[in-house]
Structure formats: C-alpha cells, structure tokens
Design a protein around this motif. Sequence first.
Motif, PDB file in Angstrom:
ATOM      1  N   ARG A 233      -5.568   2.381   6.646  1.00  0.00           N
ATOM      2  CA  ARG A 233      -4.907   3.208   5.635  1.00  0.00           C
ATOM      3  C   ARG A 233      -5.169   2.588   4.269  1.00  0.00           C
ATOM      4  O   ARG A 233      -4.810   1.437   4.021  1.00  0.00           O
TER       5      ARG A 233
ATOM      6  N   PHE B  92      -2.346   7.104  -7.123  1.00  0.00           N
ATOM      7  CA  PHE B  92      -0.942   7.484  -7.013  1.00  0.00           C
ATOM      8  C   PHE B  92      -0.629   8.571  -8.022  1.00  0.00           C
ATOM      9  O   PHE B  92      -1.410   8.831  -8.957  1.00  0.00           O
TER      10      PHE B  92
ATOM     11  N   LEU C 175      -2.622   8.264  -0.121  1.00  0.00           N
ATOM     12  CA  LEU C 175      -3.143   7.464   0.984  1.00  0.00           C
ATOM     13  C   LEU C 175      -4.185   8.253   1.765  1.00  0.00           C
ATOM     14  O   LEU C 175      -4.025   9.455   1.992  1.00  0.00           O
TER      15      LEU C 175
ATOM     16  N   SER D  74       3.575   0.854  -9.197  1.00  0.00           N
ATOM     17  CA  SER D  74       4.957   1.142  -8.793  1.00  0.00           C
ATOM     18  C   SER D  74       5.925   0.164  -9.462  1.00  0.00           C
ATOM     19  O   SER D  74       5.534  -0.905  -9.937  1.00  0.00           O
TER      20      SER D  74
ATOM     21  N   PRO E 190       2.285   7.347  -3.480  1.00  0.00           N
ATOM     22  CA  PRO E 190       0.914   6.924  -3.184  1.00  0.00           C
ATOM     23  C   PRO E 190       0.040   8.064  -2.674  1.00  0.00           C
ATOM     24  O   PRO E 190       0.508   8.973  -1.987  1.00  0.00           O
TER      25      PRO E 190
ATOM     26  N   GLY F 191       2.876  -0.343  -4.217  1.00  0.00           N
ATOM     27  CA  GLY F 191       1.484  -0.499  -4.590  1.00  0.00           C
ATOM     28  C   GLY F 191       1.287  -0.574  -6.083  1.00  0.00           C
ATOM     29  O   GLY F 191       2.251  -0.554  -6.876  1.00  0.00           O
TER      30      GLY F 191
ATOM     31  N   TRP G 199       6.716   6.928  -8.453  1.00  0.00           N
ATOM     32  CA  TRP G 199       5.455   6.455  -7.856  1.00  0.00           C
ATOM     33  C   TRP G 199       5.328   7.012  -6.454  1.00  0.00           C
ATOM     34  O   TRP G 199       6.175   6.787  -5.592  1.00  0.00           O
TER      35      TRP G 199
ATOM     36  N   LEU H 139      -6.197   2.810 -10.171  1.00  0.00           N
ATOM     37  CA  LEU H 139      -5.712   1.487  -9.791  1.00  0.00           C
ATOM     38  C   LEU H 139      -6.282   0.390 -10.667  1.00  0.00           C
ATOM     39  O   LEU H 139      -5.809  -0.745 -10.626  1.00  0.00           O
TER      40      LEU H 139
ATOM     41  N   VAL I 108       0.825  -1.205   0.000  1.00  0.00           N
ATOM     42  CA  VAL I 108       0.000   0.000   0.000  1.00  0.00           C
ATOM     43  C   VAL I 108       0.856   1.250   0.000  1.00  0.00           C
ATOM     44  O   VAL I 108       0.549   2.239  -0.669  1.00  0.00           O
ATOM     45  N   THR I 109       1.956   1.221   0.712  1.00  0.00           N
ATOM     46  CA  THR I 109       2.738   2.437   0.931  1.00  0.00           C
ATOM     47  C   THR I 109       3.974   2.572   0.052  1.00  0.00           C
ATOM     48  O   THR I 109       4.429   3.683  -0.200  1.00  0.00           O
TER      49      THR I 109
ATOM     50  N   LEU J 269      -5.114   2.800  -0.074  1.00  0.00           N
ATOM     51  CA  LEU J 269      -4.471   3.356  -1.265  1.00  0.00           C
ATOM     52  C   LEU J 269      -5.552   3.794  -2.239  1.00  0.00           C
ATOM     53  O   LEU J 269      -6.261   2.962  -2.810  1.00  0.00           O
ATOM     54  N   LYS J 270      -5.696   5.095  -2.416  1.00  0.00           N
ATOM     55  CA  LYS J 270      -6.734   5.635  -3.286  1.00  0.00           C
ATOM     56  C   LYS J 270      -6.270   5.737  -4.737  1.00  0.00           C
ATOM     57  O   LYS J 270      -7.044   5.573  -5.675  1.00  0.00           O
TER      58      LYS J 270
END
Length: 618
Positions: free
Chosen positions: A386, A391, A253, A39, A251, A36, A249, A408, A32-33, A388-389
């Motif tokens: 948290r 990037f 978040l 990336s 994120p 993701g 990349w 995504l 996620v961070t 991941l919306k």
Amino acid sequence: MTPPRQRRTAGAFGAPRKALARKGAVRRSQAVTTYGVGSLVAFEQESFIVSGLDDADASWPEDETPKVYEHRLARTLRVTHFRLPPGSDERSTDGMRVRRFPLMHNCPGCEKLQPIGRFNPPAGKAVCQDCARDLVPSRFVIACENGHLDDFPYWKWLHRDNRPGGVTGGCGGTLMLRSTGRTASLRSIVVSCTCGTVKEVSMEGAFGRQALRDLSIRCAGRRPWLKDAPVESCTAAPRTLQRGASSVWQPILKSALSIPPWSDGSTDPLAAIWDQLRECETEREISLVLNGKFDGNPPITAARVMELLVAEAQDDPDPESDEAQIPDAPYRVLLRQEYRKLSEGNPEGDRREQFVCEPPEGDHRAHLDRFGLGRPMLVKRLREVRALKGFTRIIQPDAAPDKGGAPLSMAGLKWLPAVEVSGEGVFLRLDKKRLDAWSGGSEVKRRVARMARLHDEALVKSAPKGATPRRSPGTPRMVLLHTLAHVLINEWSLDAGYPAAALRERLYADDTMAGFLIYTATSDSAGSLGGLVAQGEPSVLKDSLLSALRRACWCSADPLCIESGPSGTYGANLSACHSCVMLPETSCEHNNILLDRALLIGSPDNTEVGYFVDLFQS
C-alpha cells in the motif's frame, strides 16, 4: 517524529543522527494511512505537520527504511520502488521530520493570541515567557480543495469592518482569545484586539462555505509541509476547519497484490533499469543492458526478461481506445491481472513465492451451486503493498482527479512511502450467466441507478474547479458484490477468530470480472492465523453464506432500514446502516457507500430484486 531543529550531536546508540528532539511516535503503517506527509499530528499540548520527502533520501537511513518492490504498482505509479517509513522503536534514529503548525498559539493565562515566536519561548518549548503557562495551538486552520493549508486569519476575521477594500495590515494591537464558558458552541470563543478600534467577535459562522470569501479572505497558496516551498496562485475558496478534523488530511492510497511472475523476488534487482529494458527490442539489447548493470553477472536471463516485458504489455489498453482515456485505467489493469491469477490459482512451490492460491479439495458444486457461486479459491499466502501517492484536503480522495492531490515533495521522487503486509484470504466469484440475468432486471437497474446518480452528483460538486470529475463505480454487479462482501466479513469476524477491522475486501467488478477477495493484510498480531482460509472450504462456506444472508434479512433498525431512501455519505446507500452491513472504515474500499442489502434478500415491496431470494422461498 522529530522537528527540524538541530542541537548538540549525541553519540548514544539509537540517538537521532542529527540530534533532533523527539516529539512522539507513530507506527509505520500510520505513517502512510493516518499521519502521512502533510498531516497534522498532536503530541500532548503541541501540534506539528509532517514534513515533505525532499530531504528523505538523506534523513531516512537505508538500514531503517528498506526498499520495497512491487513491480506492477511501481509501474502504475511511475516510480522505481517504494520505501518503508522510519520506525519508532528504541533502535530508530532520525524518524520522520515534522514542523510546528499551526504557528498561531494562545496563552490560557494572559489570553494573548499570536505566532508562537512572539511569546519568546525557550528553544523547543511551547511556553509563554510571561506566564510560564503551556501554550495552546490554534484550534482552527484554513485549507482549500487544492491542498493548501494556513493559519486561521484571526486579525482579518476580527477587523472585518475596518479593512477598506479588504486590505491586510496591522493595527498596532495584540489579539486576545478567550472562552466565555457559557456554551460549548463557537459563540463562546471570542476574539478581541487591544487596539480598541473594533468590537470583539466570536468564532460563530467561521465554518460557513462562503464565510471567508465574503470577507475578501483568499487562499494564500501556502504549503507548510514542504521546505522553502513558494506560495502558489490559487483561486479556490478557503474553508475553516478544526485542526483535528479528518477532512484536514485524507490520503490517496494505491495498493496491489504481489502475483506471478513478479511475486518471487527474482525481478527486484532490476527495479532501477526497467525503463531501459522496455526500450530494448531484442534479447541481445536486453543482455547488453543487464551485463552493463551487473558487471557481466546478471541475476536473470535476457530471455526471461523478454518474457516478462511481453507479459507486462499484454493487459495494457490500446492508447487510442476509450478505455485508455479513463483516469484510473492503469489501476483497472492491476485488478484484472489479479482477478485472472486468483481465478487460475498458483500452487505452493518455492519458499520465496509470496502468492499461494489453490482450490479446495473435493467438488464445490454440491455445496455452492444453489448460491450462484463459482469455485472458491483459498489464498493461503498473499502480500499487499500500500503506497501513499498524495493526499487531499476537504474533498474526498475518490473525487480528486487522477493527477490531483497535494504533492509529497517539491521535486519528483523515484519512490513513494509504502507498507507491505502479509496475510491470507478467500476469493469468491459469482456465476456470470445468473448474474447477467439478475442485473438485467428493471427494478434492480432502477435502485442502483438512483444510488449512482446521487454519487455522481456528489463527485461533481466536490471535484476541484476545472477538473473532470470521476464517475461513480456503482453498477448492479458492483453493489451486489460489495454488499455480499460486507455481510460475509461480519459473519467471518464471528467465526474465523479475526476482528472485523482486521479483514478487508478487494472488489473485482466490471464487465469482465465478478468477484471479491476477503483477506487479512495487517501488520499487527491479527495477520495470518489460518482461520480465514478454513472458511473457504465449500461445506463451511455454505453454512457461512446461509448464516450471513439470514442475518441480512433482519436489522435492528428495521423496518426503517430496509425501507429507507438514500442514506449514508452522498446519499449513495439504500438499505444499509451500521446495524447490518456497514463495516469499520479500514475494511471497506469505498468508504461504506454503494451498499444495499435489498439486492441480496429482496425488499418488502419487491422480493425479486434479491439475488439470493430463492434460498428463502419454500
């Protein structure tokens, strides 16, 4: 992680369900961070891009990627639930899908530079068929601020003087890449072609903002992380980037704390039908929906659902108000709800309750009145989700428009990848009257306005073309709270037994809020040991504050630090550096910007700007 290449099905326990070759492992939190969707991930000599989520409903096994529920965050992001990314332990099967990227590879033996398929490597390998040497993925890629990504156009870069009108085409030759070894600069990386019609060219100058546009090289609108994605029309100028650069990349978040009435898990079964329930106007209508969904045996009463719907709508801004037009208005609602619950507290009760927040015993005023602090709250149990919306590439996530960021998936999803973490924390508030009096000072306003102006200018420059840029959140209240949170995190990393990177801040700063939460919310061994809550006891907190503020009075970079002008990212800091108040990037909400320790302890030429300056005057 597994690339989308099928081979003979294996039946062993823990083997991928579609028998895809494994190419390394990442932790769930990294999915996620750090690594993701979209990336680039390097494993040994190979490079891959993490695939989109279009096939995730089929490739992410439900037993390995359980659903995660956080009602307030799901509503804000317009999804029904979240899902944990696949794990990477011995029991995991499919994992996350990856695709090989970049496609351009170089052989260190014969020095050829071409797409990997032309080397005729064995299936699943990156080896030159002629030299039997491991191929090296291209060091360079190109990206644009709209999130598109592509291989570096070596042919166009080399044939710059042999492309009338910027035409694209082959020359019959083979590209070659070598390093002269004379220097470590781009000048030593040389590209040539066996066609003999052009002279060899170095990579020097490829990173200039206009370097590609000046050669009539435009963004092709490619999205290699999405399966069968058509190219998009794009007018943004492409930029050359190192394959491993952080700007390739970044994120977007979004996170939320689980707070009552949503933090005991009782509403989780309703996640898929909230849109239907919101359309109901009476308990009878709600009851019909519940009975239809749960075959006459709903897990919650219609009256309770009605109460939840009323509570859900209470904090929503009026759609016609100015506040509702602010891009991050829904996220501000989340913070205000949390601020209220953190201020009120929530005593421990049901074991399923994921939010326990209580005041310390005894009178706090005897210890903390001189600091201008309200009653601290001890958050003995908390849960944060948290998600991941999306990037960004090149531009910072805080400069992306609210609906911006690269997608995504090709099709809309009802869920997003997320991680949930548990921990503990301490919530502190500043006295509103004292804070208002201090923030009204002309010198305080001048210092903060200088920082906010530079931040605003940077956000305008980095915003995508045609998008409304975000405004800087910098206000005297926000900068003071932010800097105080940083010095306390540094202090508590010494006293509470946690590394600084395991502590995080969560700021609540607007006209109605003036506080911050320092908490541990990490999935590793430094999760919840009780040491942080102990720091919130008034007698201990008093000593911690005094020690933290004394440390802020002196920096090893002084007098340069305390007297410095704009510094840091965007120039949006004043008296702040890595020797005094800056933190690991995992700990800070704002990328270590909008910091000024002079607002805590005063500056050499004006001590009155310091909120706590009275503590050191005798």
